[in-house]
Design a protein around this motif. Structure first.
Motif, PDB file in Angstrom:
ATOM      1  N   TYR A 191       0.831  -1.208   0.000  1.00 57.03           N
ATOM      2  CA  TYR A 191       0.000   0.000   0.000  1.00 57.03           C
ATOM      3  C   TYR A 191       0.864   1.256   0.000  1.00 57.03           C
ATOM      4  CZ  TYR A 191      -3.792  -3.195   1.141  1.00 57.03           C
ATOM      5  OH  TYR A 191      -4.705  -4.218   1.101  1.00 57.03           O
ATOM      6  N   GLU A 192       1.977   1.213   0.732  1.00 50.41           N
ATOM      7  CA  GLU A 192       2.870   2.372   0.752  1.00 50.41           C
ATOM      8  C   GLU A 192       3.469   2.624  -0.626  1.00 50.41           C
ATOM      9  OE1 GLU A 192       5.680   1.447   3.757  1.00 50.41           O
ATOM     10  OE2 GLU A 192       4.234   1.591   5.411  1.00 50.41           O
ATOM     11  N   ALA A 193       3.844   1.544  -1.305  1.00 50.63           N
ATOM     12  CA  ALA A 193       4.382   1.698  -2.668  1.00 50.63           C
ATOM     13  C   ALA A 193       3.317   2.207  -3.621  1.00 50.63           C
ATOM     14  CB  ALA A 193       4.930   0.352  -3.148  1.00 50.63           C
ATOM     15  N   ALA A 194       2.075   1.718  -3.458  1.00 49.67           N
ATOM     16  CA  ALA A 194       0.991   2.169  -4.330  1.00 49.67           C
ATOM     17  C   ALA A 194       0.676   3.642  -4.115  1.00 49.67           C
ATOM     18  CB  ALA A 194      -0.258   1.316  -4.063  1.00 49.67           C
ATOM     19  N   LYS A 195       0.723   4.106  -2.859  1.00 49.42           N
ATOM     20  CA  LYS A 195       0.479   5.520  -2.583  1.00 49.42           C
ATOM     21  C   LYS A 195       1.553   6.393  -3.227  1.00 49.42           C
ATOM     22  CE  LYS A 195      -2.024   4.917   1.771  1.00 49.42           C
ATOM     23  NZ  LYS A 195      -1.990   5.131   3.252  1.00 49.42           N
ATOM     24  N   GLN A 203      -8.206   1.711  -6.829  1.00 50.01           N
ATOM     25  CA  GLN A 203      -7.107   0.986  -7.478  1.00 50.01           C
ATOM     26  C   GLN A 203      -6.358   0.110  -6.481  1.00 50.01           C
ATOM     27  OE1 GLN A 203      -5.106   4.410  -9.140  1.00 50.01           O
ATOM     28  NE2 GLN A 203      -5.920   4.030 -11.210  1.00 50.01           N
ATOM     29  N   MET A 204      -6.136   0.618  -5.275  1.00 52.24           N
ATOM     30  CA  MET A 204      -5.445  -0.196  -4.266  1.00 52.24           C
ATOM     31  C   MET A 204      -6.289  -1.403  -3.856  1.00 52.24           C
ATOM     32  SD  MET A 204      -3.353   2.401  -1.757  1.00 52.24           S
ATOM     33  CE  MET A 204      -4.698   3.538  -1.437  1.00 52.24           C
ATOM     34  N   PHE A 205      -7.619  -1.193  -3.779  1.00 54.42           N
ATOM     35  CA  PHE A 205      -8.475  -2.334  -3.438  1.00 54.42           C
ATOM     36  C   PHE A 205      -8.447  -3.377  -4.547  1.00 54.42           C
ATOM     37  CE2 PHE A 205     -12.628  -4.349  -4.128  1.00 54.42           C
ATOM     38  CZ  PHE A 205     -12.697  -5.126  -2.980  1.00 54.42           C
ATOM     39  N   TRP A 206      -8.620  -2.941  -5.784  1.00 55.20           N
ATOM     40  CA  TRP A 206      -8.758  -3.889  -6.895  1.00 55.20           C
ATOM     41  C   TRP A 206      -7.436  -4.575  -7.244  1.00 55.20           C
ATOM     42  CZ3 TRP A 206     -12.726  -6.336  -8.471  1.00 55.20           C
ATOM     43  CH2 TRP A 206     -12.735  -6.972  -9.717  1.00 55.20           C
ATOM     44  N   LYS A 207      -6.335  -3.862  -7.107  1.00 55.36           N
ATOM     45  CA  LYS A 207      -5.039  -4.408  -7.517  1.00 55.36           C
ATOM     46  C   LYS A 207      -4.254  -5.060  -6.371  1.00 55.36           C
ATOM     47  CE  LYS A 207      -5.285  -3.014 -11.828  1.00 55.36           C
ATOM     48  NZ  LYS A 207      -5.339  -3.996 -12.963  1.00 55.36           N
ATOM     49  N   LEU A 212      -5.068 -10.292  -2.762  1.00 54.24           N
ATOM     50  CA  LEU A 212      -4.484 -10.889  -1.565  1.00 54.24           C
ATOM     51  C   LEU A 212      -5.546 -11.509  -0.655  1.00 54.24           C
ATOM     52  CD1 LEU A 212      -1.787  -8.206  -0.649  1.00 54.24           C
ATOM     53  CD2 LEU A 212      -1.423 -10.438  -1.713  1.00 54.24           C
ATOM     54  N   LEU A 213      -6.757 -10.953  -0.693  1.00 57.99           N
ATOM     55  CA  LEU A 213      -7.849 -11.454   0.145  1.00 57.99           C
ATOM     56  C   LEU A 213      -8.595 -12.630  -0.466  1.00 57.99           C
ATOM     57  CD1 LEU A 213      -9.842  -8.505   1.777  1.00 57.99           C
ATOM     58  CD2 LEU A 213      -8.582 -10.323   2.914  1.00 57.99           C
ATOM     59  N   LEU A 214      -8.357 -12.890  -1.739  1.00 59.92           N
ATOM     60  CA  LEU A 214      -9.145 -13.901  -2.444  1.00 59.92           C
ATOM     61  C   LEU A 214      -9.121 -15.267  -1.757  1.00 59.92           C
ATOM     62  CD1 LEU A 214     -10.981 -13.738  -4.824  1.00 59.92           C
ATOM     63  CD2 LEU A 214      -9.128 -14.496  -6.301  1.00 59.92           C
TER      64      LEU A 214
END
Length: 295
Positions: A191-195, A203-207, A212-214
């Motif tokens: 998440y830090e890298a995505a921010k 985008q963070m949720f979908w990617k 990871l939650l799947l």
């Protein structure tokens, strides 16, 4: 040290666990084996006339002659997958909400979990009052917004969706708990890298979050599917399979065959078919999950 003492010292863990394993195994194997045995007989629980061997006739009747069985089969999976789909969507959404910090979070989580700890029969009786067509809260709520009142569980077409709504209300918290546990294990570096790269929340949720939650979502869905397909107490407390046969699932049909019509052999055959169907369904979900993990 004698050979017996050496054997005991080497296998001490197995020896201590073995009684529990044997007990649990007997509790699982015996009921399934006895049900399979009864499925090859015709028996009405009469103390005078014992079981009559009919081989595979019970299975042939259910699969090729009993239209009621197949309709109950369809209703079972309509209820199961309808409830599971809504529970997964709502459970993930609410888990994402509870994963954030806000005032009253702990109180909200506690209140949200209350339906899950209530007994299904008590919930069924309460929702019977809510769905009551004339004075029930559900129709009063609709009238308040200028909508037409509904028959709910008194309607053959609305009965199963009404039951699905109750099941979703009761068991969505379980999905939320499982997904919350999965969210707590996700690495924050992604998440830090995505921010830094400028990704927005969606985008963070979908990617990141969703892939990871799947596995966690699949595990929650599998547990809920196994439980929902066996639902009996809630349906029986609210409709007993009615109106007519509109909510008669395989569990309700099996109960009526066994304890109202006293067709123990037919009931046992139906339960064995039900057991095989659930087993195949679980294997399919597990295989699909493994494929997704590999890909």
């Amino acid at each position: 040290m004698t050979p017996i003492e050496r054997f005991l010292e080497k296998h001490v863990k197995t020896i201590f666990v073995l009684p529990a394993l044997l007990f649990v195994g007997a509790m699982i194997v015996f009921p399934i084996g006895y049900t399979l045995y009864l499925s090859f007989f015709e028996w009405s629980m009469s103390p005078i006339d014992g079981p009559i061997w009919v081989a595979l006739d019970n299975y042939r009747h259910l699969l090729f002659s009993d239209e009621r069985f197949w309709k109950a089969f369809g209703r079972t999976f309509y209820f199961t997958f309808g409830a599971m789909l809504f529970q997964l969507v709502l459970g993930v959404a609410i888990a994402l909400l509870f994963n954030r910090n806000f005032r009253g979070k702990n109180l909200s989580k506690t209140l949200f979990l209350l339906p899950m700890v209530s007994t299904p029969v008590a919930i069924g009786l309460v929702w019977l009052l809510i769905y009551e067509p004339t004075i029930g809260f559900a129709n009063q709520f609709l009238r308040f917004f200028g909508l037409n009142p509904q028959l709910w569980i008194a309607s053959p077409t609305q009965a199963i969706p009404s039951l699905i709504l109750v099941d979703v209300w009761q068991w969505t918290p379980m999905i939320t708990l499982i997904v919350l546990a999965g969210l707590a294990t996700l690495p924050q570096e992604n998440y830090e890298a995505a921010k830094i790269d400028g990704a927005n929340t969606w985008q963070m949720f979908w990617k990141i979050t969703f892939p990871l939650l799947l596995p966690t979502i699949f595990a929650a869905g599998l547990l809920r599917m196994i439980d929902a397909v066996k639902t009996f107490d809630l349906i029986y407390a609210m409709t007993q399979g009615g109106p007519g046969f509109a909510t008669e699932t395989l569990n309700i049909y099996g109960f009526q065959l066994g304890f109202q019509y006293f067709q123990l052999g037919m009931t046992s055959a139906m339960l064995m078919l039900f057991f095989v169907l659930i087993l195949l369904l679980c294997l399919l979900v597990v295989k699909l999950r493994k494929r997704l993990e590999v890909s």
